[in-house]
Design an enzyme around this catalytic site. Structure first.
Site, PDB file in Angstrom:
ATOM      1  N   SER A 142      -2.978 -45.691 -58.764  1.00 28.58           N
ATOM      2  CA  SER A 142      -1.939 -45.743 -59.360  1.00 28.58           C
ATOM      3  C   SER A 142      -0.914 -47.541 -59.635  1.00 28.58           C
ATOM      4  O   SER A 142      -0.457 -47.860 -60.152  1.00 28.58           O
ATOM      5  CB  SER A 142      -0.785 -44.602 -59.435  1.00 28.58           C
ATOM      6  OG  SER A 142      -0.426 -44.621 -58.076  1.00 28.58           O
ATOM      7  N   GLY A 143      -1.345 -47.973 -58.390  1.00 32.24           N
ATOM      8  CA  GLY A 143      -0.946 -49.352 -58.689  1.00 32.24           C
ATOM      9  C   GLY A 143      -1.525 -49.919 -56.941  1.00 32.24           C
ATOM     10  O   GLY A 143      -2.196 -50.042 -55.986  1.00 32.24           O
ATOM     11  N   ASP A 169      -2.475 -33.595 -53.421  1.00 32.07           N
ATOM     12  CA  ASP A 169      -3.471 -34.464 -53.099  1.00 32.07           C
ATOM     13  C   ASP A 169      -3.398 -35.410 -51.432  1.00 32.07           C
ATOM     14  O   ASP A 169      -3.628 -36.048 -50.559  1.00 32.07           O
ATOM     15  CB  ASP A 169      -3.724 -36.188 -53.893  1.00 32.07           C
ATOM     16  CG  ASP A 169      -4.900 -36.689 -53.611  1.00 32.07           C
ATOM     17  OD1 ASP A 169      -5.428 -35.836 -52.938  1.00 32.07           O
ATOM     18  OD2 ASP A 169      -4.804 -37.895 -53.722  1.00 32.07           O
TER      19      ASP A 169
END
Length: 1010
Positions: free
Chosen positions: A703-704, A830
């Site tokens: 995500s980044g 996660d």
């Protein structure tokens, strides 16, 4: 013509015999040479593995080789068990013409079912279990018509089980367990009239299907085992016709209906496991199966009474009827069963007195009658055999004094009798019982004083809500292994002895609602593991020592309703409490700035001397009552001050022109950014935005990117996660961002990464966290961060076992808080080593909540639209059904425990397996756990702890969510590093969850026997 004499007639047959013997010898020599050559060819095909180094082309007979079995000097058996073979079955193996026996189990053999075996015309015994075979079992497998035994279990065979298996009429044993079959069981199996053993368990991918009714035609069947294979419907009524049945295990399925009456008429039946189904109705009262040694009908919906006939089962060693809806009394005759070892009937509606003869003539080890309506006393002779391990009798109406024999029972490990009406003193010997680890006697009417000495193994002591009196003895310093000490709501008096601070493993101390006096000692700094401290509602006085704020793991502190005075130490403000209560004391001064937060709005009530600078805490505002400055102040002083102010304004105006241009340029960059803070900040968005350079990138993910940014000249740094890709943020990343902000802004825990603020504009999102110097756990475990430069040289830093255990406990504390202390609970989804961050002291903090899911209520199954997570960490049920509850995090955490103990990565294995699969396989194969441990840290002094944590990792990664412990139980097990199935943790009602001493799971049994 020559006439033959009688002598000549006698000589001719002798020559014939000699010729015959020479022929036989020549034939044998040919067969020997042929078999010898075939075996050496097999060795070569297997690439000359070391374990076959003794297979040499010498005069040594191959019949002497340990892997070979010969009959009449010819090879009839070949056995390669657990030899790490990675090649396919040799296609010429049937060159050994007389083979009847082939064993290749516990290897890594790939490929499809080896049809070359069809050429072994005499083959009777075939074991290919525990390998990597794939594809379908051939439809023409009935060509192996001589087979009497076949085991293809624990492979990757898929598709349907072929109906042709039903034509192998010589079969005595059929084992097709633990494969990804996706068809139903073929009814043709019922045609195997000679079958004695049928094992079809752990076939979890089978569609819901009924047990074929014609299986009851297998009159010679002795063993029938079909567990965890999605069976539904009822047990066939005709099962009583399977007269040869000795072992029946249909547990962990979806079977419903009543238990057939004929089941208990099987006179040869010894083992009956029907636990964890949906069976209902009453237990049949006609019992002719008098050879029964074990009965487990737990976790069903059975009603009615326990049959009186059970009292005739004189060979019965184990009985579990727990978690049903049984009522009535326990038949008195059951207390006299001579062979009974394990007795469990907890969580039912049973009532009346317990049979007084329990234990008198038995070898009883576990006695579990919790959560019923029993009255009267505990049986006096429970420990007459001297082998009793556990008494679990909580949540009943039992009364009277405890049996004195419990005071002489050195085998005892667990006593859980809370929430009853017991009274009197505790038998003196019980306190010091040699093997006692758990003593839970809360919510009774016990009296007396605490002893000077306790069992050296006692780790959990809960005596709350009783009538204990007297002082905490100075001998408390000898309670060295105590982890939890709860003594709330008693009449304990005197001071808190200094010796109490000498307990290094203490995590929970509850002494509230007593009559304690004196001050709180500064020596408490030695409580390095303490997470919970409650001393409320006593008579304590003096100042709160600043050492309270230096306890590294303290998250729950309640000192309310005492007489503490003075200021609140500023160090307390540095802690991140999930619960803080200092109300109703005599405290004065200003609240530490770090505690001026609405989270603590009820933490300081009824302290008239306290004040604050904010209106969020319902306290006086500091300085509001001060008098104004005297009107008689000197005019000269006022004029001087005025002149200074004027001079300052002139200097300020002169610099505005310079600053104004800078601000305009900066405003163009910052005007669209919005900062939302969750903590007191020492930086602005400008400090963050200016540091977003490529030189400060320390990692990246799906995500980044993640940046390390210095926020001031003092060197303070933060970690910034940027979700930004120079285009409008897509909905998925937006949702992840919102989830992370929502969760992390609402929780506070020392083992969860601190979110300081978020910064956003139209298409960019920034999350600013505290920076953790040692970064992620995976970098340390898997050589991604082990190199360190010192004096110009590079060396490797390895996490030793104490650090790894410390990290495991810290991470477990964070997850435990999320699952059990947050409302609603939080599932991370996660959990993995890269999301376990480490500070400078290697304290673990759970991070990255972009995939987290808020559950509506505890234990609820929430269905996700797609599976998220990382390979090797994903729980089986999540991958297959996308259903989510807290147990998927337990599975992932179990993988982390396996990584910590073995040093291997989560995806260790191949495309079909992972570290969790490998670890379970390692256990199943009977290998030593020690061999699986990380060699870099495998020291003798840590082996017991490492083995315990490895076992815990395997239990946490159990295939069924219901067999995995909760994170509370996991945390307690880690703190104990001992048998994880001895006791439970408190539930939402303040009581302890049932964790049975009598195991049901075969996985647990295997672990126990390792």
């Amino acid at each position: 013509m020559t006439k033959l004499t009688p002598t000549c007639l006698h000589v001719l047959p002798s020559y014939s015999i000699l010729f015959f013997l020479l022929f036989i010898g020549h034939t044998y020599s040919q067969l020997y040479d042929q078999e010898h050559a075939a075996l050496l060819k097999i060795k070569q095909y297997l690439q000359n593995p070391p374990f076959l180094s003794h297979w040499t082309p010498t005069n040594t007979s191959h019949c002497t080789w340990s892997e070979i079995n010969c009959t009449s000097d010819s090879v009839t058996g070949i056995s390669f068990v657990n030899t790490n073979i990675t090649q396919t079955i040799p296609p010429f193996i049937c060159d050994l013409k007389n083979l009847t026996h082939i064993e290749f189990q516990y290897n890594y053999i790939p490929g499809e079912f080896p049809k070359a075996l069809y050429n072994c015309s005499k083959l009777e015994y075939l074991d290919l279990s525990q390998n990597y075979f794939v594809g379908k079992i051939p439809d023409d497998i009935d060509r192996m018509g001589s087979l009497r035994y076949i085991d293809l279990g624990a492979n990757n065979f898929s598709g349907d089980i072929p109906a042709s298996i039903g034509r192998l009429q010589e079969l005595r044993s059929l084992r097709l367990y633990q494969c990804p079959f996706n068809g139903s069981f073929p009814p043709e199996i019922g045609n195997l009239s000679n079958l004695e053993e049928l094992k079809l368990s752990l076939n979890k991918k089978l569609p819901p299907s009924k047990l074929p009714s014609n299986f009851t035609q297998l009159k010679k069947l002795k063993v029938l085992e079909i567990t965890e294979s999605n069976l539904i419907g009822g047990i066939p009524e005709m099962i009583g016709e399977m007269v040869g049945l000795e072992y029946l295990d249909l547990s962990l399925n979806g079977l419903n209906g009543k238990i057939p009456i004929g089941l208990f008429t099987l006179k040869n039946l010894r083992i009956l496991y029907l636990y964890k189904n949906r069976l209902s109705g009453e237990i049949p009262g006609v019992i002719e199966a008098l050879n029964l040694t074990e009965i487990d009908l737990s976790d069903n919906n059975l009603t009615g009474k326990i049959p009186e006939e059970f009292g005739k089962l004189e060979k019965l060693t184990g009985l579990s009827l727990s978690t049903n809806q049984l009522s009535g009394e326990i038949p008195e005759s059951m207390g006299r069963l001579p062979a009974l070892i394990d007795f469990g009937v907890f969580i039912n509606n049973l009532s009346g007195p317990l049979p007084p003869d329990f234990g008198r003539n038995l070898i009883l080890e576990t006695f579990q009658v919790a959560s019923n309506n029993f009255t009267g006393r505990l049986p006096e002779q429970l420990c007459s055999s001297g082998k009793l391990v556990g008494v679990v009798a909580f949540d009943n109406n039992l009364s009277g004094e405890l049996p004195k024999t419990l005071g002489n029972c050195n085998s005892l490990q667990t006593v859980m009798i809370y929430n009853n009406e017991f009274s009197g003193n505790i038998p003196s010997g019980l306190w010091t019982s040699l093997n006692l680890t758990t003593l839970l006697i809360r919510e009774n009417k016990f009296t007396g004083e605490l002893p000077d000495k306790l069992s050296g193994k006692l780790s959990l002591l809960d005596i709350s809500y009783n009538q204990f009196s007297g002082k905490i003895p100075s001998g408390v310093s000898s309670w060295r292994n105590l982890v939890v000490f709860e003594a709330s709501h008693n009449m304990i008096s005197g001071t808190i002895p200094r010796e109490l601070t000498a307990l290094p493993m203490l995590t929970t101390l509850l002494l509230d609602q007593n009559q304690l006096t004196g001050s709180l000692l500064s020596d408490i700094v030695s409580w390095k593991s303490l997470t919970t401290l409650n001393l409320s509602m006593n008579l304590l006085f003096g100042e709160i020592p600043e050492e309270v704020g230096r306890l590294p793991h303290l998250t729950y502190l309640d000192l309310s309703e005492n007489q503490f005075s003075g200021k609140i130490p500023s160090q307390i403000g540095h802690q991140r409490f999930t619960e803080l209560n200092l109300s109703s004391n005599l405290l004065t001064g200003r609240i530490p700035s770090d505690l001026e937060n609405s989270v603590y709005s009820r933490s300081f009530l009824n302290n008239s001397g306290l004040c604050t600078t904010t209106s969020m805490l319902n306290l006086n505002i500091c300085g509001s009552g001060q008098q104004k400055a005297s009107k008689g102040s000197s005019i000269a002083v006022a004029l001087i001050i005025s002149l200074v102010i004027v001079a300052f304004i002139v200097a300020l105006l002169s610099s505005l022109l310079v600053i104004r241009a800078y601000r305009k340029r900066k405003q163009a960059l910052d005007s669209t950014w919005k900062l939302t803070s969750f903590q007191r900040l020492s930086f602005t968005e400008s400090n963050i935005l200016s540091g977003l350079t490529e030189n400060s990138v320390i990692g990246s993910g799906g995500s980044g990117k993640v940046y390390r940014i210095a926020i001031n000249r003092s060197g303070d740094v933060v970690a910034v996660k940027k979700i930004w890709d120079n285009r409008k943020l897509d909905q998925k990343l937006e949702n992840e961002f919102l989830a992370e902000v929502k969760i992390l802004s609402s929780i506070r825990h020392s083992n969860i990464v601190k979110l300081l603020c978020c910064i956003s504009d139209g298409n960019s999102k920034l999350l600013v966290y505290e920076y953790l110097e040692n970064r992620s756990l995976d970098r340390w475990l898997h050589r991604k961060n082990r190199s360190s430069t010192m004096s110009g040289s590079v060396h490797h830093i390895v996490l030793d076992w104490p650090k790894r255990l410390h990290i495991a406990i810290g991470a477990a504390q964070g997850l435990c808080y999320m699952h059990h202390d947050c409302s609603p609970p939080i599932v991370h989804r996660d959990v993995k080593t890269s999301n376990v961050l480490l500070d400078s002291e290697f304290n673990a903090k759970i991070a990255d909540f972009g995939l987290a899911k808020m559950l509506i209520k505890p234990g609820e199954l929430a269905t996700m639209s797609a599976v998220a997570g990382s390979f090797g960490y994903i729980a089986p049920e999540y991958a297959h059904t996308t259903r989510v509850n807290e147990k998927i995090d337990v599975y992932s955490f179990g993988v982390i425990l396996l990584e910590l103990t073995t040093g291997r990565e989560a995806n260790y294995g191949d495309e079909y397996s992972s570290l969790a699969d490998w670890a379970w396989r390692h256990i199943q194969e009977g290998n030593s756990i020690t061999d699986a441990l990380d060699e870099e840290i495998r020291e003798p002094c840590y082996l017991d702890e490492m083995c315990s944590v490895f076992r815990l990792g395997v239990i946490c990664t159990g295939t069924l969510p219901s067999t995995r412990p909760s994170m509370k139980e996991v945390l307690q097990m880690l703190r104990q590093c001992c048998n994880p199935l001895v006791y439970g943790e408190k539930n939402v009602k303040g009581n302890y969850d049932v964790v049975p001493l009598l195991k049901n799971s075969k996985r647990e049994r295997t672990l126990e026997s390792d």
